[in-house]
Design an enzyme around this catalytic site. Structure first.
Site, short mmCIF file in Angstrom:
data_model
loop_
_atom_site.label_atom_id
_atom_site.label_comp_id
_atom_site.label_asym_id
_atom_site.label_seq_id
_atom_site.Cartn_x
_atom_site.Cartn_y
_atom_site.Cartn_z
N ARG A 189 -3.18 24.56 1.80
CA ARG A 189 -2.78 23.37 1.03
C ARG A 189 -1.29 23.04 1.22
NH1 ARG A 189 -6.92 21.86 -2.61
NH2 ARG A 189 -8.11 23.57 -3.51
N PHE A 227 -13.12 18.76 10.18
CA PHE A 227 -12.61 19.60 9.10
C PHE A 227 -11.09 19.66 9.20
CE2 PHE A 227 -14.42 22.93 6.15
CZ PHE A 227 -13.27 22.98 5.37
N ASP A 233 -13.72 11.17 1.57
CA ASP A 233 -14.60 11.74 2.59
C ASP A 233 -15.95 11.03 2.47
OD1 ASP A 233 -16.12 13.57 4.17
OD2 ASP A 233 -14.71 15.16 3.73
N LYS A 272 -11.84 9.22 5.90
CA LYS A 272 -12.73 9.47 7.05
C LYS A 272 -13.79 8.38 7.06
CE LYS A 272 -12.67 14.55 7.07
NZ LYS A 272 -13.53 15.73 6.78
N ASP A 298 -7.55 22.04 1.53
CA ASP A 298 -7.69 23.49 1.72
C ASP A 298 -8.93 23.86 2.51
OD1 ASP A 298 -9.55 22.79 -0.44
OD2 ASP A 298 -9.77 24.95 -0.73
N ASP A 343 -5.99 12.61 -2.08
CA ASP A 343 -5.58 13.09 -0.76
C ASP A 343 -6.52 12.56 0.31
OD1 ASP A 343 -7.54 14.61 -2.00
OD2 ASP A 343 -7.01 16.46 -0.97
N GLY A 394 -6.30 18.78 -4.68
CA GLY A 394 -5.84 18.26 -3.39
C GLY A 394 -4.79 17.18 -3.46
C1 PRP Z 1 -11.69 16.80 -2.22
C2 PRP Z 1 -10.67 15.67 -2.30
C3 PRP Z 1 -11.43 14.58 -3.01
C4 PRP Z 1 -12.86 14.83 -2.61
C5 PRP Z 1 -13.25 13.86 -1.55
O1 PRP Z 1 -11.64 17.56 -3.38
O2 PRP Z 1 -9.51 16.03 -2.99
O3 PRP Z 1 -11.28 14.67 -4.40
O4 PRP Z 1 -12.95 16.16 -2.08
O5 PRP Z 1 -14.56 14.12 -1.11
P1 PRP Z 1 -15.73 13.05 -1.26
O6 PRP Z 1 -15.20 11.73 -0.78
O7 PRP Z 1 -16.79 13.60 -0.32
O8 PRP Z 1 -16.18 13.01 -2.68
P2 PRP Z 1 -12.38 18.96 -3.55
O9 PRP Z 1 -13.68 18.74 -4.26
O10 PRP Z 1 -12.44 19.66 -2.21
O11 PRP Z 1 -11.40 19.74 -4.55
P3 PRP Z 1 -9.85 20.12 -4.36
O12 PRP Z 1 -9.08 18.83 -4.40
O13 PRP Z 1 -9.55 21.00 -5.54
O14 PRP Z 1 -9.71 20.83 -3.04
#
Ligand code: PRP
Length: 188
Positions: free
Chosen positions: A170, A157, A108, A136, A164, A105, A49
């Site tokens: 993305r 979302f 969450d 968030k 993604d 990115d 991401g």
């Molecule tokens: C997403 C994003 C962060 C993480 C944040 O990655 O890039 O690394 O989730 O979420 P959190 O605060 O709840 O831990 P994801 O695991 O979706 O992988 P990606 O970047 O390959 O899409």
């Protein structure tokens, strides 16, 4: 997928290209003034991401700043709440004597970052801080100190600018809400 089909999967823009550009300009300004020796700064991106944020942030920083990447994965739904993370691709760089800035990115729940901060802080870095384009605040489960925050967004979302849904969206140059019918269809 046509542009019309793409648009019907989205439900409004959360951060426009202009919003993102302004946020990255501000973050880069703060980072430039805090890290006076660019050669000691290592940006660490978390795949996948963070690719877009890293590319646009790094181009706003001095050319001496280094960049490295990690790929991590949660163990699965059952252990996600424990924050247990598996390293799929580790850093190439030795962190000894470096100032590390994790580039994300989105923050969450904060679980990924919480684990990553602990992991990288154990490797002899002079400092480890975090820069994220999006956060968030309402989704926070773990309280993680994030020094550089671009844009706070609602707990919904969102996709685009690296984020993604099932590996789609993305490449969108903005951040948008995913229309509920998209994930409702997949849940059926
Ligand atoms: C997403 C994003 C962060 C993480 C944040 O990655 O890039 O690394 O989730 O979420 P959190 O605060 O709840 O831990 P994801 O695991 O979706 O992988 P990606 O970047 O390959 O899409």
């Amino acid at each position: 997928m046509t542009m019309d089909e793409l648009a019907s999967d989205l439900d409004g823009i959360v951060a426009t290209e202009a919003d993102i550009s302004a946020a990255l300009d501000r973050l880069a300004g703060e980072i430039r003034s805090d890290y006076t020796d660019p050669s000691s700064l290592l940006l660490v991106g978390v795949l996948k991401g963070a690719v877009m944020v890293m590319a646009d942030l790094a181009r706003r920083l001095p050319p001496g700043v280094a960049m490295d990447w990690m790929a991590v994965s949660s163990y699965g739904a059952g252990t996600r709440s424990s924050g247990v993370v598996r390293i799929l691709k580790d850093l190439d760089a030795d962190l000894t004597g470096r100032h590390v800035l994790i580039v994300e990115d989105i923050v969450d729940s904060g679980r990924t970052l919480s684990w990553l901060l602990g992991n990288l802080r154990s490797r002899g870095a002079l400092s480890v801080e975090v820069a994220t384009l999006l956060r968030k605040p309402e989704a926070a489960v773990v309280n993680v100190p994030v020094k550089y925050v671009g844009i706070d967004i609602p707990n919904a979302f969102v996709v685009g600018f690296g984020l993604d849904y099932a590996e789609r969206f993305r490449g969108l140059p903005y951040v948008a809400l995913l229309a509920p019918h998209v994930y409702a269809e997949d849940a059926e």
